[in-house]
Design an enzyme around this catalytic site. Sequence first.
Site, short mmCIF file in Angstrom:
data_model
loop_
_atom_site.label_atom_id
_atom_site.label_comp_id
_atom_site.label_asym_id
_atom_site.label_seq_id
_atom_site.Cartn_x
_atom_site.Cartn_y
_atom_site.Cartn_z
N LEU A 61 -5.01 -3.75 -22.42
CA LEU A 61 -4.31 -2.78 -21.30
C LEU A 61 -5.60 -2.29 -20.58
CD1 LEU A 61 -1.88 -1.20 -20.28
CD2 LEU A 61 -2.08 0.33 -22.25
N SER B 64 -8.49 8.90 -30.59
CA SER B 64 -9.77 8.57 -30.99
C SER B 64 -9.98 8.60 -32.29
CB SER B 64 -10.55 9.91 -30.47
OG SER B 64 -12.04 9.59 -30.70
N GLN B 65 -10.36 7.16 -32.77
CA GLN B 65 -10.51 6.82 -34.13
C GLN B 65 -11.92 7.72 -34.49
OE1 GLN B 65 -11.10 2.59 -34.43
NE2 GLN B 65 -8.95 2.49 -34.63
N ARG C 79 1.84 0.44 -7.42
CA ARG C 79 1.39 -0.97 -7.26
C ARG C 79 0.77 -1.44 -8.26
NH1 ARG C 79 -2.54 -2.17 -1.81
NH2 ARG C 79 -1.99 -4.50 -1.66
N ARG D 216 1.53 -9.37 -17.07
CA ARG D 216 1.45 -9.18 -18.36
C ARG D 216 2.93 -9.35 -18.95
NH1 ARG D 216 -3.46 -9.55 -20.76
NH2 ARG D 216 -4.99 -7.97 -19.63
N SER E 196 0.70 -1.31 -0.11
CA SER E 196 -0.11 -0.04 -0.06
C SER E 196 0.91 1.26 0.01
CB SER E 196 -0.91 -0.12 1.25
OG SER E 196 -0.43 0.02 2.45
N ARG F 57 -8.29 -3.07 -19.46
CA ARG F 57 -8.57 -3.79 -18.56
C ARG F 57 -8.09 -3.81 -17.05
NH1 ARG F 57 -8.90 -9.31 -22.33
NH2 ARG F 57 -10.23 -8.87 -23.55
N ASN G 91 -0.61 4.03 -10.32
CA ASN G 91 0.42 3.99 -9.27
C ASN G 91 1.45 2.77 -9.25
OD1 ASN G 91 -0.54 1.62 -7.46
ND2 ASN G 91 -2.32 3.10 -7.25
#
Length: 207
Positions: free
Chosen positions: A74, A86-87, A156, A165, A52, A76, A154
């Site tokens: 990513l 932005s498309q 963590r 990943r 923490s 998620r 952050n």
Amino acid sequence: MKVELIAVTRYLRGNGTPEELIEHAGRACYRSEPRGKPGDFIRKRVGEGHESIIEHASATFDISGISRACTHQLVRHRIASYSQESQRYVDMSSPEYVIPPSIAADPEALAGMERFMSSVAAQYKQLRERGIPKEDARFVLPNATATRIVVTMNFRSWRHFIKVRALDPHSQWEIRELANRILDELYKVAPSVFQDLIDERERQKQA
């Protein structure tokens, strides 16, 4: 793929490093802990699972040249902030795209993908010429389309991202490469926070 660390938390005392901030926060919990070498306190807390305290520091990356397939994975990771190209507003008449290594290594497969991407660009352009708005013309664009995203997490959250990943052998190749590049950059600015993940990666390479 381009991965650039563009911001990291500064501590307004001492030398301004994120590790100094983390140690300051941690010593609010461990006031009687004796002071030793820089970073030892943090490595000990991380090793104990007391993560923490590392949430007080964050890092921001500007990432480009990755596929929409990669950014779908990513985003998620929810304890984060994202700003993605932005498309809906960016014209995609000449889209860049990401080629998986398995396709790049197969000449016939590569030629087929290049033909497909060429037809996608032509179809997108035709829709735009007919007055179809960009927000609707983008529906023909595939997951391979390259994009840009700015991500803040952050420390963590970055550790969790890297564990699942970069260090999980079942992770998909593109996001694994992204996670490993991010780990390399984070280690430069906060080695005591990310040393164990660097060590684990090396153990996996030697296994």
